[in-house]
Design a protein around this motif. Sequence first.
Motif, PDB file in Angstrom:
ATOM      1  N   LEU A  37       0.915  -1.266  -0.123  1.00 41.54           N
ATOM      2  CA  LEU A  37       0.231   0.177  -0.022  1.00 41.54           C
ATOM      3  C   LEU A  37       0.985   1.354  -0.085  1.00 41.54           C
ATOM      4  O   LEU A  37       1.764   1.352   0.972  1.00 41.54           O
ATOM      5  CB  LEU A  37      -0.797  -0.122   1.251  1.00 41.54           C
ATOM      6  N   LEU A  38       0.651   2.149  -0.877  1.00 39.43           N
ATOM      7  CA  LEU A  38       1.642   3.264  -0.875  1.00 39.43           C
ATOM      8  C   LEU A  38       0.647   4.565  -0.867  1.00 39.43           C
ATOM      9  O   LEU A  38      -0.200   4.932  -1.541  1.00 39.43           O
ATOM     10  CB  LEU A  38       2.098   3.291  -2.464  1.00 39.43           C
ATOM     11  N   VAL A  39       1.000   5.104   0.565  1.00 39.96           N
ATOM     12  CA  VAL A  39       0.140   6.024   0.928  1.00 39.96           C
ATOM     13  C   VAL A  39       0.477   7.507   0.669  1.00 39.96           C
ATOM     14  O   VAL A  39       2.054   7.705   0.890  1.00 39.96           O
ATOM     15  CB  VAL A  39      -0.216   5.958   2.408  1.00 39.96           C
ATOM     16  N   ASN A  40      -0.082   8.214   0.030  1.00 36.59           N
ATOM     17  CA  ASN A  40       0.084   9.569  -0.056  1.00 36.59           C
ATOM     18  C   ASN A  40       1.605  10.000  -0.700  1.00 36.59           C
ATOM     19  O   ASN A  40       2.295  10.499  -0.304  1.00 36.59           O
ATOM     20  CB  ASN A  40       0.161  10.485   1.212  1.00 36.59           C
ATOM     21  N   GLN A  41       1.801   9.522  -1.954  1.00 39.72           N
ATOM     22  CA  GLN A  41       3.280   9.433  -2.538  1.00 39.72           C
ATOM     23  C   GLN A  41       3.251  10.834  -3.401  1.00 39.72           C
ATOM     24  O   GLN A  41       2.245  11.334  -3.584  1.00 39.72           O
ATOM     25  CB  GLN A  41       3.581   8.234  -3.378  1.00 39.72           C
ATOM     26  N   LYS A  42       4.298  11.283  -3.684  1.00 46.19           N
ATOM     27  CA  LYS A  42       4.232  12.440  -4.294  1.00 46.19           C
ATOM     28  C   LYS A  42       3.843  12.399  -5.815  1.00 46.19           C
ATOM     29  O   LYS A  42       3.140  13.128  -6.373  1.00 46.19           O
ATOM     30  CB  LYS A  42       5.947  12.756  -4.519  1.00 46.19           C
ATOM     31  N   SER A  43       3.920  11.067  -6.201  1.00 50.37           N
ATOM     32  CA  SER A  43       3.111  10.860  -7.641  1.00 50.37           C
ATOM     33  C   SER A  43       2.792   9.193  -7.765  1.00 50.37           C
ATOM     34  O   SER A  43       3.512   8.631  -6.917  1.00 50.37           O
ATOM     35  CB  SER A  43       3.974  11.453  -8.908  1.00 50.37           C
ATOM     36  N   ILE A  44       1.940   8.645  -8.445  1.00 51.39           N
ATOM     37  CA  ILE A  44       1.932   7.262  -8.473  1.00 51.39           C
ATOM     38  C   ILE A  44       3.296   6.566  -9.165  1.00 51.39           C
ATOM     39  O   ILE A  44       3.263   5.474  -8.467  1.00 51.39           O
ATOM     40  CB  ILE A  44       0.447   7.009  -9.158  1.00 51.39           C
ATOM     41  N   PHE A  45       3.678   7.295  -9.790  1.00 53.56           N
ATOM     42  CA  PHE A  45       5.020   6.705 -10.484  1.00 53.56           C
ATOM     43  C   PHE A  45       5.998   6.639  -9.692  1.00 53.56           C
ATOM     44  O   PHE A  45       6.747   5.607  -9.618  1.00 53.56           O
ATOM     45  CB  PHE A  45       5.410   7.669 -11.891  1.00 53.56           C
ATOM     46  N   SER A  46       6.278   7.538  -8.834  1.00 52.95           N
ATOM     47  CA  SER A  46       7.609   7.630  -7.982  1.00 52.95           C
ATOM     48  C   SER A  46       6.975   6.522  -6.516  1.00 52.95           C
ATOM     49  O   SER A  46       7.920   5.784  -6.186  1.00 52.95           O
ATOM     50  CB  SER A  46       7.661   8.748  -7.177  1.00 52.95           C
ATOM     51  N   GLY A  47       5.686   6.311  -6.246  1.00 51.78           N
ATOM     52  CA  GLY A  47       5.382   5.385  -5.388  1.00 51.78           C
ATOM     53  C   GLY A  47       5.533   3.952  -5.807  1.00 51.78           C
ATOM     54  O   GLY A  47       5.995   3.158  -5.259  1.00 51.78           O
ATOM     55  N   TYR A  48       5.231   3.815  -7.184  1.00 54.24           N
ATOM     56  CA  TYR A  48       5.389   2.478  -7.746  1.00 54.24           C
ATOM     57  C   TYR A  48       6.842   2.075  -8.157  1.00 54.24           C
ATOM     58  O   TYR A  48       7.217   1.099  -7.797  1.00 54.24           O
ATOM     59  CB  TYR A  48       4.802   2.343  -9.369  1.00 54.24           C
ATOM     60  N   GLU A  49       7.717   3.132  -8.378  1.00 54.70           N
ATOM     61  CA  GLU A  49       9.187   2.864  -8.285  1.00 54.70           C
ATOM     62  C   GLU A  49       9.720   2.499  -7.016  1.00 54.70           C
ATOM     63  O   GLU A  49      10.593   1.577  -6.947  1.00 54.70           O
ATOM     64  CB  GLU A  49       9.764   4.315  -8.839  1.00 54.70           C
ATOM     65  N   LYS A  50       9.391   3.537  -5.943  1.00 53.67           N
ATOM     66  CA  LYS A  50       9.878   3.029  -4.589  1.00 53.67           C
ATOM     67  C   LYS A  50       9.590   1.456  -4.313  1.00 53.67           C
ATOM     68  O   LYS A  50      10.313   0.906  -3.822  1.00 53.67           O
ATOM     69  CB  LYS A  50       9.064   3.896  -3.659  1.00 53.67           C
ATOM     70  N   ALA A  51       8.302   1.128  -4.384  1.00 52.82           N
ATOM     71  CA  ALA A  51       7.565  -0.216  -4.097  1.00 52.82           C
ATOM     72  C   ALA A  51       8.466  -1.407  -4.776  1.00 52.82           C
ATOM     73  O   ALA A  51       9.058  -2.334  -4.263  1.00 52.82           O
ATOM     74  CB  ALA A  51       6.089  -0.358  -4.492  1.00 52.82           C
ATOM     75  N   TYR A  52       8.793  -1.007  -6.231  1.00 51.67           N
ATOM     76  CA  TYR A  52       9.637  -1.967  -7.163  1.00 51.67           C
ATOM     77  C   TYR A  52      10.884  -2.241  -6.392  1.00 51.67           C
ATOM     78  O   TYR A  52      11.296  -3.346  -6.564  1.00 51.67           O
ATOM     79  CB  TYR A  52       9.581  -1.338  -8.508  1.00 51.67           C
ATOM     80  N   GLU A  53      11.568  -0.808  -6.194  1.00 46.92           N
ATOM     81  CA  GLU A  53      12.870  -1.275  -5.746  1.00 46.92           C
ATOM     82  C   GLU A  53      13.058  -1.845  -4.479  1.00 46.92           C
ATOM     83  O   GLU A  53      14.000  -2.652  -4.064  1.00 46.92           O
ATOM     84  CB  GLU A  53      13.523   0.544  -5.501  1.00 46.92           C
ATOM     85  N   LYS A  54      12.026  -1.561  -3.393  1.00 47.45           N
ATOM     86  CA  LYS A  54      11.966  -2.260  -2.063  1.00 47.45           C
ATOM     87  C   LYS A  54      11.631  -3.851  -2.430  1.00 47.45           C
ATOM     88  O   LYS A  54      12.523  -4.502  -1.773  1.00 47.45           O
ATOM     89  CB  LYS A  54      10.816  -1.592  -1.326  1.00 47.45           C
ATOM     90  N   VAL A  55      10.804  -4.166  -3.229  1.00 50.05           N
ATOM     91  CA  VAL A  55      10.586  -5.671  -3.409  1.00 50.05           C
ATOM     92  C   VAL A  55      11.705  -6.399  -4.001  1.00 50.05           C
ATOM     93  O   VAL A  55      11.976  -7.464  -3.712  1.00 50.05           O
ATOM     94  CB  VAL A  55       9.147  -5.659  -4.265  1.00 50.05           C
ATOM     95  N   ASN A  56      12.381  -5.665  -5.242  1.00 48.70           N
ATOM     96  CA  ASN A  56      13.271  -6.172  -6.078  1.00 48.70           C
ATOM     97  C   ASN A  56      12.784  -7.572  -6.536  1.00 48.70           C
ATOM     98  O   ASN A  56      13.592  -8.655  -6.191  1.00 48.70           O
ATOM     99  CB  ASN A  56      14.520  -6.446  -5.193  1.00 48.70           C
ATOM    100  N   PRO A  57      11.919  -7.546  -7.524  1.00 45.82           N
ATOM    101  CA  PRO A  57      11.186  -8.811  -7.773  1.00 45.82           C
ATOM    102  C   PRO A  57      12.170  -9.544  -8.812  1.00 45.82           C
ATOM    103  O   PRO A  57      13.061  -8.934  -9.586  1.00 45.82           O
ATOM    104  CB  PRO A  57       9.945  -8.294  -8.531  1.00 45.82           C
ATOM    105  N   ASN A  58      11.964 -10.696  -8.793  1.00 48.82           N
ATOM    106  CA  ASN A  58      12.384 -11.676  -9.880  1.00 48.82           C
ATOM    107  C   ASN A  58      11.801 -11.609 -11.085  1.00 48.82           C
ATOM    108  O   ASN A  58      10.717 -11.112 -11.301  1.00 48.82           O
ATOM    109  CB  ASN A  58      12.193 -13.201  -9.169  1.00 48.82           C
TER     110      ASN A  58
END
Length: 92
Positions: A37-58
């Motif tokens: 859950l990405l709460v109150n991010q600067k933009s949806i794109f920066s929120g998605y990017e942060k989540a992607y980097e944190k998860v580091n998916p295969n």
Amino acid sequence: MSDQKIYAFICTRSKKLTAVTKKYLSYLVLCGIEVKLLVNQKSIFSGYEKAYEKVNPNPDDIIILSHDDIDIKMPYTDFKKKLVQGVKATTG
């Protein structure tokens, strides 16, 4: 491909979740999808990017990018199977 994970990155403006958002989150959890859950991010794109980097998916993992106002009508028992089949059918 049994190690494949499915993530849902969901943008929302507030920690106070609506009934629709709560229902959506519960639905995804029932499907076995890991929710970020990405709460109150600067933009949806920066929120998605942060989540992607944190998860580091295969490379085989699936990522759902969505808003918080989704209401899925399909039974949760079918959703994950259909999602995986759809991705498999459209990717190499």
